[in-house]
Scaffold this active site. Structure first.
Site, PDB file in Angstrom:
ATOM      1  N   ASP A 195      -9.796  14.972  -0.345  1.00 17.12           N
ATOM      2  CA  ASP A 195     -10.279  13.692  -0.853  1.00 17.12           C
ATOM      3  C   ASP A 195     -11.489  13.959  -1.752  1.00 17.12           C
ATOM      4  OD1 ASP A 195     -12.193  11.185  -0.535  1.00 17.12           O
ATOM      5  OD2 ASP A 195     -10.182  10.491  -0.018  1.00 17.12           O
ATOM      6  N   HIS A 258      -5.065   3.883   7.236  1.00 11.42           N
ATOM      7  CA  HIS A 258      -5.830   2.653   7.055  1.00 11.42           C
ATOM      8  C   HIS A 258      -4.904   1.446   6.952  1.00 11.42           C
ATOM      9  CE1 HIS A 258      -9.597   4.712   5.173  1.00 11.42           C
ATOM     10  NE2 HIS A 258      -9.774   4.465   6.454  1.00 11.42           N
ATOM     11  N   TYR A 259      -5.369   0.337   7.511  1.00 13.66           N
ATOM     12  CA  TYR A 259      -4.741  -0.949   7.226  1.00 13.66           C
ATOM     13  C   TYR A 259      -5.857  -1.989   7.182  1.00 13.66           C
ATOM     14  CZ  TYR A 259      -1.429  -4.697   6.863  1.00 13.66           C
ATOM     15  OH  TYR A 259      -0.713  -5.766   6.391  1.00 13.66           O
ATOM     16  N   PRO A 261      -4.680  -0.549   3.424  1.00 13.42           N
ATOM     17  CA  PRO A 261      -5.009   0.688   2.719  1.00 13.42           C
ATOM     18  C   PRO A 261      -5.722   0.382   1.412  1.00 13.42           C
ATOM     19  CG  PRO A 261      -2.732   0.111   2.292  1.00 13.42           C
ATOM     20  CD  PRO A 261      -3.257  -0.924   3.271  1.00 13.42           C
ATOM     21  N   TYR A 263      -4.820   1.860  -1.360  1.00 11.66           N
ATOM     22  CA  TYR A 263      -3.725   1.810  -2.333  1.00 11.66           C
ATOM     23  C   TYR A 263      -2.406   1.826  -1.569  1.00 11.66           C
ATOM     24  CZ  TYR A 263      -4.056   6.922  -1.701  1.00 11.66           C
ATOM     25  OH  TYR A 263      -4.137   8.189  -1.175  1.00 11.66           O
ATOM     26  N   HIS A 267      -0.191   7.140   2.880  1.00 13.69           N
ATOM     27  CA  HIS A 267      -0.996   8.359   2.910  1.00 13.69           C
ATOM     28  C   HIS A 267      -1.730   8.425   4.239  1.00 13.69           C
ATOM     29  CE1 HIS A 267      -3.505   5.165   1.216  1.00 13.69           C
ATOM     30  NE2 HIS A 267      -4.571   5.810   1.675  1.00 13.69           N
TER      31      HIS A 267
END
Length: 327
Positions: A195, A258-259, A261, A263, A267
């Site tokens: 990242d 993530h939620y 996300p 994008y 991922h």
């Protein structure tokens, strides 16, 4: 969607001139590749406003202009590395500030190469970029399965959030040199790369992303039991690569999705457990091991359950939930 993590902070007590060399990305010429030009493009940077900062996390987000173009500059103090301590102590100068009994405080001037500031430049920056990095209040949203279908999904589709940059990475039209590992299988394969928040100089703040090759999975909501081989492959091979490259066992990793996300292309985040990575809080992060077990127990778990997530005050999706009387 704005990365709530936005991790946006600064060093409150630091001093010294900004003297960093950065790379400015020239416009892409149709093939997804971008050319880099070296030099201090910030020498003529004109500050308009500080968008966000944190003394604790030693990072600051600044809005301004570079050559009459709007820009966002992110300055972050790099961590102190253990392997540089001997040189840090022997090569620095100390200026005494206060002494009282056994206690004394100093200002330490480290050698320039040990006193770097990680610098990210977004230029030209749009209004969305400025809002993304600006300090905002956040609100916890409760999203039922029906809310997803009637509010969130239409919003995502209408906004047409671009993931072309993700496809450029998957097709190696951009960032190919940053890829650490690839499983090329179209169904269960993925790319593993660092990242941008990680400078790769120490493992204490390790942060890697696994971007899957499948292109029809937008987020956690799209996952079904048929995706278990993909998720298990990402988990297993991701851990293996990190152990091989960085000597970090699985017991020292936080692996999550993530939620919402940032994008809409599936991922997975890999971070070192002791590192408080942006967005790793319980209101947004879902451990991949939990996701796998939930799908094993209920193939439609994420299609049907109520999910909670934070949204910033200026997020358009928050406005949609307010319009629907959900907040």
């Amino acid at each position: 969607m704005a990365e709530s993590a936005a991790k946006r902070r600064t060093d409150s007590g630091g001093s010294g001139d900004l003297n960093v060399e950065v790379k400015k990305l020239k416009p892409d010429h149709g093939n997804g590749r971008q050319e880099a030009e070296s030099g201090n493009i910030l020498s003529a940077f004109k500050t308009s406003a500080v968008l966000n900062d944190s003394a604790r996390e030693k990072i600051i987000f600044i809005h301004g202009k570079v050559a009459d173009q709007d820009a966002v500059v992110i300055l972050e103090k790099t961590p102190i590395r253990q392997d540089s301590l001997d040189e840090l102590f022997s090569g620095s100068t100390l200026k005494l500030e206060m002494r009282n009994d056994i206690y004394s405080t100093y200002r330490l001037q480290a050698p320039p190469h040990l006193n770097e500031i990680k610098t990210t430049v977004v230029c030209p920056a749009t209004e969305k970029h400025v809002k993304k990095y600006q300090r905002q209040e956040s609100f916890l949203v409760e999203e039922t399965a029906e809310d997803y279908q009637s509010i969130t999904l239409p919003y995502i589709q209408k906004q047409s959030f671009s993931v072309q940059w993700v496809y450029n990475v998957l097709e190696k039209k951009a960032e190919a040199e940053r890829i650490l590992y690839e499983d090329p299988d179209p169904q269960v394969g993925f790319l593993l790369l660092p990242d941008f928040k990680w400078d790769q100089k120490q493992v204490d703040d390790l942060y890697l992303l696994a971007i899957v090759h499948q292109r029809n999975i937008k987020s956690l909501r799209d996952l079904r039991s048929e995706h278990l081989p993909l998720l298990q492959n990402v988990l297993q091979k991701g851990k293996e690569q990190i152990l091989q490259r960085y000597k970090l066992p699985a017991s020292q990793l936080r692996v999550y999705l993530h939620y919402q996300p940032s994008y809409y292309h599936l991922h997975v985040h890999f971070t070192k457990l002791g590192y408080e990575a942006p967005g790793c809080g319980v209101e947004r992060a879902h451990l991949l091991t939990d996701v796998i077990q939930n799908l094993q127990s209920d193939p439609r778990y994420y299609e049907t359950r109520t999910l909670y997530f934070p949204l910033r005050a200026d997020d358009g999706l928050l406005g949609k939930f307010k319009e629907a009387g959900k907040l």
